[in-house]
Design an enzyme around this catalytic site. Structure first.
Site, PDB file in Angstrom:
ATOM      1  N   TYR A   1      -1.384  -0.863  10.509  1.00  0.00           N
ATOM      2  CA  TYR A   1      -1.695  -1.228   9.337  1.00  0.00           C
ATOM      3  C   TYR A   1      -0.146  -0.674   7.968  1.00  0.00           C
ATOM      4  O   TYR A   1       0.264  -1.302   7.396  1.00  0.00           O
ATOM      5  CB  TYR A   1      -2.445  -0.990   8.567  1.00  0.00           C
TER       6      TYR A   1
ATOM      7  N   SER B   1       0.719  -1.624  -0.196  1.00  0.00           N
ATOM      8  CA  SER B   1       0.121   0.166  -0.069  1.00  0.00           C
ATOM      9  C   SER B   1       1.065   1.014  -0.376  1.00  0.00           C
ATOM     10  O   SER B   1       1.703   1.086   0.168  1.00  0.00           O
ATOM     11  CB  SER B   1      -0.805  -0.351   1.005  1.00  0.00           C
TER      12      SER B   1
END
Length: 263
Positions: free
Chosen positions: A166, A150
């Site tokens: 995350y 990501s």
């Protein structure tokens, strides 16, 4: 004989395993590989979602099957590998995509939530890659591993996002990709990462609602967020012989967001 571009991108005869493949980005990647000719096995935790996704893939003419498994659990990872190899034969392409997020200020982030995110997003990627490589890729001296990271792994977050676990996990995935690509090159296994920006998905639904899709798009040089086609090309490049000389790399697919935020 030098192959044509169409031949280099053709995945006919290949088999792909995609985790987190029942919806969102994972399902888009399953479509991409299947449309390029591969047989696909998709996995996630929920059988009903997998059944619906396989029906969608089959309706598109793709040879698709499913196994329900939780890639945060060692036993499920082992069973997923066993069932895939038994039912599909050797795995040529592994897409590590299953992931979790958790929103909380760093000073109050629950350790249980930190472990949940890390176990799925990092440990699960490693364990499944290890098993599939040892049992299918290394003996045949060939394989493609694609890790979904990501742009959250490239830098910090805007103030509305408090997702330290995350972001940390996705930064780890990027260096996992680099390190594994360097180590397994001798086995003719390529390892590369995709770093998506904002795409509509169950995971991003809250942020999209809070920040507004139009507002998020306005911060991207291309003035848009991702759609259900934008990961397909890169996925097939990494998976096919068109990308056979690329390993240990990551590429952001984010409309240019990481360019203007320092990624």
């Amino acid at each position: 004989m030098t192959r044509t571009v169409q031949q280099l991108f053709d995945l006919t005869g290949k088999t792909a395993l995609i985790t987190g493949g029942s919806r969102g980005l994972g399902l888009q990647l399953a479509h991409a590989l299947g449309e390029a000719g591969a047989k696909v096995m998709i996995s996630s935790r929920k059988a009903d979602e997998l059944e619906a996704a396989v029906a969608e893939l089959q309706a598109a003419g793709i040879d698709a099957r499913w196994v329900a498994a939780d890639c945060a659990k060692d036993a499920d990872i082992a069973r997923l590998a066993d069932e895939t190899l038994q039912r599909m034969g050797d795995v040529d392409i592994l897409v590590n995509n299953a992931g979790a997020s958790w929103g909380a200020p760093a000073e109050d982030h629950p350790i249980e939530a930190w472990d949940k995110v890390m176990n799925l997003n990092v440990r699960g990627y490693f364990l499944l890659s290890q098993i599939i490589a040892k049992r299918s890729m290394i003996p045949r001296k060939q394989g493609r591993i694609i890790n979904v990271a990501s742009i959250a792994g490239l830098n910090g977050n805007p103030a509305i996002m408090t997702t330290i676990a995350y972001n940390t996990s996705k930064g780890a995935v990027i260096n996992f990709t680099r390190t594994l690509g360097a180590e397994w090159g001798k086995y003719n296994i390529t390892v590369n990462a995709i770093c998506p920006g904002f795409f509509p998905s169950k995971m991003t639904a809250g942020i999209l609602k809070m920040a507004g899709e139009e507002n998020l798009a306005a911060h991207a040089p291309l003035r848009r967020i991702g759609d259900d086609e934008d990961l397909k090309g890169l996925c097939v490049l990494y998976a096919s012989d068109a990308g056979k000389h690329i390993t240990g790399q990551w590429l952001a697919v984010d409309g240019g967001v990481s360019v203007v935020t320092g990624g």
